[in-house]
Design a protein around this motif. Structure first.
Motif: not given
Ligand code: SF4
Length: 680
Positions: A21-22, A17-18, A176, A46
């Motif tokens: 970028q874990c 996802y966001c 977020t 998420k």
């Protein structure tokens, strides 16, 4: 359906996802966090549930073609032959620009690069743009004006851990991108947001301006910086130019005047100025709340001006940055899927840039089209053919009624996606493509750090990569096969050459270096270059090395409230969903947690409309009506309602939004429009 099959062992990768970028580790169908500088072992809900995307029942597993009004399975050869033949017909009948390409900020660097090349070489169309136009273009334009370069966050997120103060404008990372918040733990936080968001709850000071008045607030705080003796004269003289022009405007915005426009107490403006000025290390960060306005570029410029006045950008341990949203929001705007750009963040109207990139592509520079039009304009002008990669326009574009009408009038709509998004459901041809853990590819996160997302599972057998799709179409359109390789690493190597010497220079980044775990922040101009974690420490990217103050003044939202529409609406995200929700609405845990749209309303505003908590409301703007369940919260301004934008149909917040465009960035005014509340 063929279920994605895990390879043996575990694979280190990154969240689908966001832009944070874990870092995560995938083993079979499960993911777990791993230690990576942006997430330090954390994941949000998420990320934890992202493996559910791999075998979602909503997954597309075969090409579909519309027959007698219904999408029916077909073969790849038939689907691609059909698309290529129709594209040739449409361009022969209506000209090259009758066919448009629409990309996405979630596409890998390789896909974004190849999509731009496909549009300009295989189709010869100028009509290409992408959904990043909707989320980062104002920040990019303001960054280019001030610093001569747009790298959203020109420092590593870890620098924030040593900050004494952070001013965060128009962002809500507590929902977020929750792992990001740990980096702010030791700073005194000032949050600017018309809602008392989850992030604002953590702030030492929460400034709650009227929607669309951020620029006046920035001017008021800048005035306080100067009037109260906080201006960094030494920094201004050494590293900037243009302050006098900005002060000519800000001098007239004393905090009491700004209070009358914004509703933020003059004392709070002075307190924010003092808090930032006395901090040894401080940052100013902006996000979509600042940018998604018809004057979004100016709004970001106003906050950059404040940061410059405080002497923050380009100073070790301090800085200015924008929080990118989409997974590859940064890389997505560097490699040529933007209407006016070529790879390396080069301008399409620059003859030297055209010559350089054309040489890499093996084509005549004269054959490259001129710059095209922005995303909303591209949709609004009515293309005859439209190819969509990695974007759910029907939900994510503004003025959804008009956008949906435009999509329904396209003669040939082709959508390449992982799931049957609302846009794919309208298409004539749907092409099922691989997703994050099923393919190799690089992304560039919110810090400008290039990272490798590795293939960890086999895709369903009849699903292709986007690169294979572009190859298949390009060959059918008469291109030499070798010009459109299908291996991600080969495309990346070409991207490196195309970017060499540009602002976003990736020439020194190699897959081998990324596999070895090197953290490479662009520019990386040579294979032995260590990367540039902190840009601007010695000089800004303008030719003279100085940052520019940009004079801007307040003008208010494009659509102010009036008797007919007395409230203002703003849109944003909730923790459990991502962007248009096409992926997260298919994850059972996330869908169960937040199954439908709601509207946040102040209890007084709800009572005036005859509504109570839990009632079904109609939120009405000049462009459409959303039916949403009322959530009464005393923490929102009484003149504002908030809706999350992750939902389709009558719950789509973009039925309301105003497509008025920023004159510089061409970003629509998502963040404020006039509405009224009614009982549904
Ligand atoms: Fe991290 Fe963003 Fe993924 Fe959440 S969605 S786990 S914050 S990368």
């Amino acid at each position: 359906m063929t279920i994605a099959t895990p390879r043996t062992g575990t694979t280190d990768t990154h969240c689908p996802y966001c832009a944070l970028q874990c870092g995560m580790r995938i083993a079979g169908k499960t993911v777990e966090p791993r230690d990576f500088p942006t997430n330090r072992g954390g994941l949000c809900q998420k990320g934890w549930t992202s493996a559910a995307l791999l075998d979602s029942p909503g997954r597309l597993t075969e090409p579909l073609v519309r027959v007698n009004g219904r999408l029916r399975p077909t073969t790849w050869d038939h689907a691609l032959d059909l698309v290529a033949d129709r594209l040739v017909e449409l361009q022969a009948a209506h000209g090259r620009d009758a066919v448009a390409v629409f990309g996405g900020g979630g596409l890998t660097n390789e896909k974004a690069y190849q999509l731009g090349k496909f549009a300009r070489v295989a189709l010869g169309t100028s009509r290409i743009d992408y959904n990043g136009r909707f989320c980062m273009s104002s920040a990019a334009a303001a960054g280019m004006k001030a610093f001569g370069m747009d790298r959203g966050m020109p420092f590593p997120v870890e620098d924030l851990r040593r900050a004494d103060a952070v001013l965060l404008v128009g962002g809500n990372p507590a929902e977020t991108m929750p792992p990001f918040v740990q980096h702010l733990r030791d700073a005194e936080l000032v949050v600017v947001d018309p809602r008392r968001s989850a992030t604002a709850e953590k702030a030492a000071l929460h400034l709650q301006p009227a929607p669309g008045t951020d620029l006046a607030l920035a001017l008021g705080i800048l005035h306080a910086v100067v009037a109260d003796g906080h201006l960094r004269h030494d920094y201004l003289a050494a590293r900037t130019t243009g302050f006098d022009d900005v002060w000519r405007i800000a001098a007239a915005w004393w905090p009491e005047r700004a209070e009358r426009v914004t509703g933020v107490a003059a004392g709070d403006q002075r307190a924010a100025a003092a808090l930032l000025a006395r901090a040894a290390n401080a940052f100013v960060l902006t996000a979509r709340g600042t940018e998604q306005h018809a004057r979004g570029t100016d709004m970001v410029s106003a906050w950059i001006n404040l940061a410059l006045a405080l002497g923050l950008p380009g100073r070790q341990g301090s800085g200015f940055g924008c929080l990118t949203g989409q997974g590859n929001g940064q890389g997505g705007r560097e490699h040529g899927q933007k209407a006016d750009q070529l790879p390396g963040y080069r301008r399409l109207d620059d003859p030297a840039a055209r010559a350089h990139v054309a040489a890499v592509w093996g084509v005549d520079p004269e054959s490259l089209p001129a710059p095209g039009v922005s995303a909303y304009e591209l949709l609004d002008e009515g293309p005859r053919g439209l190819l969509v990669f990695g974007s759910n326009i029907a939900v994510s574009a503004p003025h959804a009624n008009r956008t949906t009408r435009s999509l329904s009038e396209v003669d040939l709509l082709v959508v390449a996606d992982v799931v049957l998004s609302e846009t794919a459901a309208m298409a004539d041809v749907v092409l099922p493509v691989t997703q994050w853990a099923e393919e190799d590819g690089t992304l560039t996160n919110l810090e400008g750090r290039v990272l490798l997302r590795r293939r960890a599972v086999r895709p369903p057998e009849n699903v292709w990569t986007d690169l294979e799709v572009l190859h298949g179409l390009a060959v059918r359109l008469g291109q030499p096969p070798a010009r459109f390789p299908v291996e991600a690493e080969a495309v990346f190597d070409e991207l490196r050459r195309a970017s060499a010497g540009g602002l976003a220079d990736y020439s020194g980044v190699t897959y081998d270096r990324l596999r070895d775990g090197e953290a490479l922040h662009w520019p990386v101009p040579a294979v032995d270059h260590p990367g540039t974690p902190r840009a601007f420490l010695d000089r800004f990217a303008h030719a003279d090395g100085l940052a520019r103050f940009v004079p801007v003044d307040h003008s208010g939202p494009a659509e102010p409230p009036d008797d007919e529409f007395p409230l203002q609406a703003t849109t944003g995200r909730v923790l459990q969903h991502y962007q248009s929700g096409a992926q997260t609405r298919l994850v059972p845990e996330l869908a169960a947690a937040v199954p439908e749209v709601h509207v946040e309303v102040h209890p007084d505003a709800a009572a005036r409309a005859g509504l109570a908590d839990g009632d079904l409301a109609a939120v009405v703007s000049r462009r459409g009506t959303v039916r949403a369940r009322v959530r009464c919260v005393a923490t929102i301004r009484v003149d504002l309602v908030f809706l999350p934008f992750h939902f389709p149909g009558s719950g789509s917040a973009n039925l309301l939004t105003n497509p008025e465009l920023d004159p510089t960035s061409r970003m629509p005014e998502f963040k404020v429009c006039a509405v009224r509340l009614e009982v549904a």
